[in-house]
Design a protein around this motif. Structure first.
Motif, PDB file in Angstrom:
ATOM      1  N   TYR A 223       1.015  -8.835  11.032  1.00  0.00           N
ATOM      2  CA  TYR A 223       0.169  -8.403   9.918  1.00  0.00           C
ATOM      3  C   TYR A 223       0.079  -6.882   9.907  1.00  0.00           C
ATOM      4  N   LEU A 224      -0.271  -6.338   8.753  1.00  0.00           N
ATOM      5  CA  LEU A 224      -0.318  -4.888   8.567  1.00  0.00           C
ATOM      6  C   LEU A 224      -1.429  -4.246   9.387  1.00  0.00           C
ATOM      7  N   VAL A 225      -2.650  -4.768   9.249  1.00  0.00           N
ATOM      8  CA  VAL A 225      -3.813  -4.226   9.961  1.00  0.00           C
ATOM      9  C   VAL A 225      -4.655  -5.374  10.500  1.00  0.00           C
ATOM     10  N   ASP A 226      -5.499  -5.069  11.470  1.00  0.00           N
ATOM     11  CA  ASP A 226      -6.384  -6.107  12.008  1.00  0.00           C
ATOM     12  C   ASP A 226      -7.645  -6.214  11.159  1.00  0.00           C
ATOM     13  N   VAL A 231      -4.352  -0.166  11.917  1.00  0.00           N
ATOM     14  CA  VAL A 231      -2.940  -0.450  11.679  1.00  0.00           C
ATOM     15  C   VAL A 231      -2.350  -1.189  12.875  1.00  0.00           C
ATOM     16  N   ALA A 232      -1.714  -2.339  12.588  1.00  0.00           N
ATOM     17  CA  ALA A 232      -1.204  -3.198  13.658  1.00  0.00           C
ATOM     18  C   ALA A 232       0.214  -3.680  13.362  1.00  0.00           C
ATOM     19  N   ILE A 233       0.908  -3.010  12.475  1.00  0.00           N
ATOM     20  CA  ILE A 233       2.223  -3.485  12.053  1.00  0.00           C
ATOM     21  C   ILE A 233       3.277  -3.327  13.150  1.00  0.00           C
ATOM     22  N   ASN A 234       3.114  -2.347  14.022  1.00  0.00           N
ATOM     23  CA  ASN A 234       4.092  -2.136  15.098  1.00  0.00           C
ATOM     24  C   ASN A 234       3.741  -3.058  16.261  1.00  0.00           C
ATOM     25  N   SER A 235       4.217  -4.298  16.167  1.00  0.00           N
ATOM     26  CA  SER A 235       3.837  -5.322  17.145  1.00  0.00           C
ATOM     27  C   SER A 235       5.055  -6.143  17.542  1.00  0.00           C
ATOM     28  N   ARG A 236       4.888  -6.899  18.598  1.00  0.00           N
ATOM     29  CA  ARG A 236       5.950  -7.808  19.045  1.00  0.00           C
ATOM     30  C   ARG A 236       6.291  -8.806  17.951  1.00  0.00           C
ATOM     31  N   GLU A 237       5.267  -9.293  17.236  1.00  0.00           N
ATOM     32  CA  GLU A 237       5.492 -10.282  16.193  1.00  0.00           C
ATOM     33  C   GLU A 237       6.308  -9.697  15.032  1.00  0.00           C
ATOM     34  N   ARG A 432       3.986   5.362   8.387  1.00  0.00           N
ATOM     35  CA  ARG A 432       3.681   5.470   6.966  1.00  0.00           C
ATOM     36  C   ARG A 432       2.320   4.862   6.646  1.00  0.00           C
ATOM     37  N   ALA A 433       2.029   3.709   7.253  1.00  0.00           N
ATOM     38  CA  ALA A 433       0.745   3.051   6.993  1.00  0.00           C
ATOM     39  C   ALA A 433      -0.422   3.897   7.486  1.00  0.00           C
ATOM     40  N   ARG A 434      -0.252   4.539   8.635  1.00  0.00           N
ATOM     41  CA  ARG A 434      -1.331   5.361   9.199  1.00  0.00           C
ATOM     42  C   ARG A 434      -1.704   6.514   8.270  1.00  0.00           C
ATOM     43  N   ARG A 435      -0.757   7.050   7.548  1.00  0.00           N
ATOM     44  CA  ARG A 435      -1.058   8.140   6.612  1.00  0.00           C
ATOM     45  C   ARG A 435      -2.125   7.717   5.619  1.00  0.00           C
ATOM     46  N   TYR A 436      -2.006   6.509   5.135  1.00  0.00           N
ATOM     47  CA  TYR A 436      -2.953   6.025   4.119  1.00  0.00           C
ATOM     48  C   TYR A 436      -4.268   5.583   4.741  1.00  0.00           C
ATOM     49  N   TYR A 437      -4.200   4.921   5.880  1.00  0.00           N
ATOM     50  CA  TYR A 437      -5.430   4.409   6.490  1.00  0.00           C
ATOM     51  C   TYR A 437      -6.270   5.531   7.092  1.00  0.00           C
ATOM     52  N   ARG A 438      -5.660   6.622   7.510  1.00  0.00           N
ATOM     53  CA  ARG A 438      -6.431   7.762   7.996  1.00  0.00           C
ATOM     54  C   ARG A 438      -7.125   8.478   6.849  1.00  0.00           C
ATOM     55  N   ALA A 439      -6.505   8.442   5.666  1.00  0.00           N
ATOM     56  CA  ALA A 439      -7.054   9.143   4.522  1.00  0.00           C
ATOM     57  C   ALA A 439      -8.144   8.349   3.804  1.00  0.00           C
TER      58      ALA A 439
END
Length: 440
Positions: A223-226, A231-237, A432-439
């Motif tokens: 999934y994208l985020v928890d 942000v949780a996209i960089n995962s084993r799954e 890329r996802a962190r850019r948006y979630y930090r903002a």
């Protein structure tokens, strides 16, 4: 998502509009009292919404808008905008404070512009009380997170289950679409060997591209985020999902990396592919064109494989109406939205389009469209799916921005082309996802 012939579409549209009183009678509703938003004197409205993929969607929508104009003496202009173009146009409207009064955009778009739209609580309360309450996905996309403030009013959703040729699947040695990844891969490989390949969009397609990328991730437990929005996209799954894509992609017909939303419809209708993921529009087109009626007869729908998920891991592409604060006529805009979702207008629109935009209000589950053809019943619960854009986190400006920037789709495309390893693609999607979630 090809268009049906004008003759067939107008025939369906006319039939759907023939008896609004009968349509109204089939939908249970209660007296919620009048909507308190009284249209302003001298009001005019301009509305933009996504282009139609089945012609009655536009034909009947325009007729309903004309009925609003006739009833309230409020001129209404409706413009239909390409699916990939509606978000850029919405951004212009938001940033300039000019343009359409009502924008019917995509799923989480109202959350991107939360500080620039009119709250629509009165419209949501009126319709919810009148039509048995809102379905799960409608509430999620309509309300600001952890709030009862409605930023948008969903008009309906379009889910993309597996659409396939029954004869081809049987020839490949399967009686149904497998629910596990391994079985689905074997099916797609067998179809490829039989020169009846599959195809899923890996281009920047609002509906089909996001639909496939999200299914791929969610069915592997990624999934994208928890739940807290981390942000949780960089995962084993995620890496496992992308490795699976490396095996699945060779079964695709050539060209899917540039596919937009109409592309798989055209390929399926031309018998270039025999399995894809699509909404009602493809079946509608096939069924209402004598040249492709035999393909429609051989077509069936099934949920995409669950894999590790507890429920079919798909969500809907939702049309979500918002009213920007620059409008001079907010009450007229509210009245328009409410009018278009009343059963006299909504039921003929849904019937004529064979449920292409599945209903956001619970009362419309009683519509006969869902039992008029057994192949449509799978779409009835479209707006009750437990998955959404930005799953598992809150719908927000950030989740909307990630979807609009096709972060997940492009992650998948990079792996499919060999431009990035699964591990590198997951890291880039995280960045890329962190850019948006930090903002946000």
């Amino acid at each position: 998502m090809q268009d049906v012939t004008r003759r067939a579409a107008l025939g369906l549209g006319a039939a759907a509009l023939a008896g609004p009183a009968m349509a109204q009678g089939s939908i249970p509703r209660t007296d919620a009292g009048p909507l308190r938003a009284t249209p302003e004197a001298g009001a005019t409205l301009r509305v933009i919404r996504p282009a139609r993929f089945v012609e009655p969607d536009e034909v009947i929508f325009r007729q309903n808008a004309q009925r609003f104009q006739d009833r309230f003496n409020i001129p209404v202009r409706v413009d239909f905008v390409g699916w990939e173009d509606i978000r850029p146009q919405t951004a212009v409207v938001a940033n300039t404070g000019t343009g359409p009064d009502v924008v019917i955009g995509w799923s989480d778009d109202p959350h991107i512009y939360a500080d620039r739209v009119v709250e629509l609580n009165d419209v949501a309360d009126y319709l919810g009380q009148r039509y048995g309450g809102w379905m799960t996905l409608a509430e999620r996309y309509g309300k600001r997170h952890n709030s009862n403030a409605w930023l948008g009013i969903p008009f309906g959703g379009n889910i993309g289950p597996c659409t396939y040729r029954v004869s081809a699947v049987k020839e490949a040695g399967f009686d149904r679409i497998p629910e596990d990844h391994e079985g689905f891969l074997r099916l797609c490989q067998a179809l490829k060997r039989n020169n009846k390949p599959v195809g899923f969009a890996l281009g920047n397609a609002v509906g089909d591209g996001n639909n496939f990328a999200q299914w791929l991730l969610w069915s592997h437990g990624a999934y994208l985020v928890d739940e807290e929005g981390k942000v949780a996209i960089n995962s084993r799954e995620t890496v496992e999902a992308l490795k699976y894509l490396q095996e699945l992609y060779p079964t695709f017909v050539a060209g899917t990396l540039s596919w937009l939303d109409p592309s798989n419809n055209r390929a399926y209708s031309a018998q270039e592919i025999f399995l894809t993921a699509n909404g009602v529009s493809l079946y509608f087109t096939l069924k209402n064109d004598p040249k492709t009626a035999a393909i429609a007869e051989d077509t069936q729908h099934a949920f995409m494989p669950k894999g590790r998920a507890s429920a079919p891991p798909q969500t809907a592409t939702v049309m979500n109406a918002m009213v920007f604060r620059h409008t001079r006529y907010p009450n007229a805009a509210k009245a328009f939205i409410a009018f278009m979702l009343e059963s006299e207008q909504y039921e003929p629109w849904m019937q004529g389009s064979l449920g292409y935009w599945a209903h956001p209000l619970k009362a419309y589950s009683a519509s006969s469209v869902w039992t008029s053809d057994p192949k449509l019943t799978i779409f009835r619960e479209t707006m009750e799916t437990p998955f959404w854009s930005g799953y598992k986190g809150p719908i927000s400006q950030a989740s909307g921005a990630v979807a609009a920037d096709y972060v997940l789709v492009q992650m998948c495309a990079a792996v499919a082309t060999g431009q990035a390893t699964p591990e590198a693609a997951a890291r880039e999607a995280e960045r890329r996802a962190r850019r948006y979630y930090r903002a946000s």
